[in-house]
Motif scaffolding. Structure first.
Motif, PDB file in Angstrom:
ATOM      1  N   THR A   1       0.728  -1.321  -0.082  1.00 43.06           N
ATOM      2  CA  THR A   1      -0.086   0.024  -0.045  1.00 43.06           C
ATOM      3  C   THR A   1       0.695   1.297   0.045  1.00 43.06           C
ATOM      4  N   GLY A   2       0.317   2.448  -0.263  1.00 42.05           N
ATOM      5  CA  GLY A   2       1.137   3.817  -0.145  1.00 42.05           C
ATOM      6  C   GLY A   2       1.545   3.894   1.229  1.00 42.05           C
ATOM      7  N   ALA A   3       0.868   3.405   2.019  1.00 41.39           N
ATOM      8  CA  ALA A   3       1.413   3.482   3.649  1.00 41.39           C
ATOM      9  C   ALA A   3       2.473   2.733   4.009  1.00 41.39           C
ATOM     10  N   ASP A   4       2.979   1.681   3.049  1.00 43.69           N
ATOM     11  CA  ASP A   4       4.016   0.828   3.497  1.00 43.69           C
ATOM     12  C   ASP A   4       5.393   1.366   3.209  1.00 43.69           C
ATOM     13  N   GLY A   5       6.153   1.463   4.492  1.00 40.05           N
ATOM     14  CA  GLY A   5       7.461   1.934   4.357  1.00 40.05           C
ATOM     15  C   GLY A   5       7.485   3.397   3.658  1.00 40.05           C
ATOM     16  N   GLY A   6       6.515   4.259   3.807  1.00 41.32           N
ATOM     17  CA  GLY A   6       6.240   5.643   3.344  1.00 41.32           C
ATOM     18  C   GLY A   6       6.511   5.665   1.848  1.00 41.32           C
ATOM     19  N   LEU A   7       5.959   4.620   1.370  1.00 42.37           N
ATOM     20  CA  LEU A   7       6.032   4.584  -0.309  1.00 42.37           C
ATOM     21  C   LEU A   7       5.464   5.651  -0.863  1.00 42.37           C
ATOM     22  N   ILE A   8       4.427   6.201  -0.599  1.00 39.91           N
ATOM     23  CA  ILE A   8       3.786   7.412  -1.019  1.00 39.91           C
ATOM     24  C   ILE A   8       3.426   8.494  -0.018  1.00 39.91           C
ATOM     25  N   ARG A   9       3.786   9.697  -0.050  1.00 41.65           N
ATOM     26  CA  ARG A   9       3.702  10.671   0.720  1.00 41.65           C
ATOM     27  C   ARG A   9       2.606  11.619   0.042  1.00 41.65           C
ATOM     28  N   ALA A  10       1.714  12.025   1.115  1.00 36.57           N
ATOM     29  CA  ALA A  10       0.684  12.845   0.397  1.00 36.57           C
ATOM     30  C   ALA A  10       0.594  14.047   1.286  1.00 36.57           C
ATOM     31  N   ARG A  11      -0.078  15.186   0.667  1.00 34.10           N
ATOM     32  CA  ARG A  11      -0.378  16.511   1.088  1.00 34.10           C
ATOM     33  C   ARG A  11      -1.648  16.762   1.022  1.00 34.10           C
TER      34      ARG A  11
END
Length: 129
Positions: free
Chosen positions: A102-112
């Motif tokens: 998922t995008g949350a795994d290991g900070g794979l995706i960071r959002a703002r």
């Protein structure tokens, strides 16, 4: 020679068609044998179903879901906890070697927080979470 890299997007509507999804899983396995393949997926209809069951109102602005903290919890639960696992299991059932992230795994995706130009008010912006 390097294998071609391919990103394949499966829409949430497709995920509601079990026979089509079985066929596509077999095709994904065949394609992955010849390419470096990444499968990404949606899940809008599945998110809507759970939000409705939990009696959480979901708002859309200019086609984009307004994602507050409560809605984000549901989005993560559905996409990471249900849809992603279902797709991985189906690919592996047909002989693939899929791993789900998922995008949350290991900070794979960071959002703002996102602000979109307001279509009805030129120069103004809409906060969609």
């Amino acid at each position: 020679m390097a294998r071609p890299r391919v990103v394949l997007k499966l829409g949430g509507e497709l995920l509601e068609q079990p026979a089509d999804l079985e066929r596509i899983a077999r095709q994904i396995v065949a394609l992955a044998a010849r390419t470096s393949l990444v499968v990404v997926h949606g899940g809008g209809p599945q998110i809507e179903q759970l939000l409705k069951r939990l009696d959480i109102h979901s708002e859309f602005v200019q086609g984009m879901r307004v994602t507050d903290a409560e809605t984000m919890d549901v989005v993560e639960m559905v996409l990471g906890g249900q849809v992603n696992k279902d797709i991985v299991n189906l690919i592996n059932k047909h002989g693939g070697r899929a791993v789900g992230l998922t995008g949350a795994d290991g900070g794979l995706i960071r959002a703002r927080k996102m602000q979109m130009p307001d279509e009805k008010n030129p120069g103004a912006f809409v906060d969609i979470g």
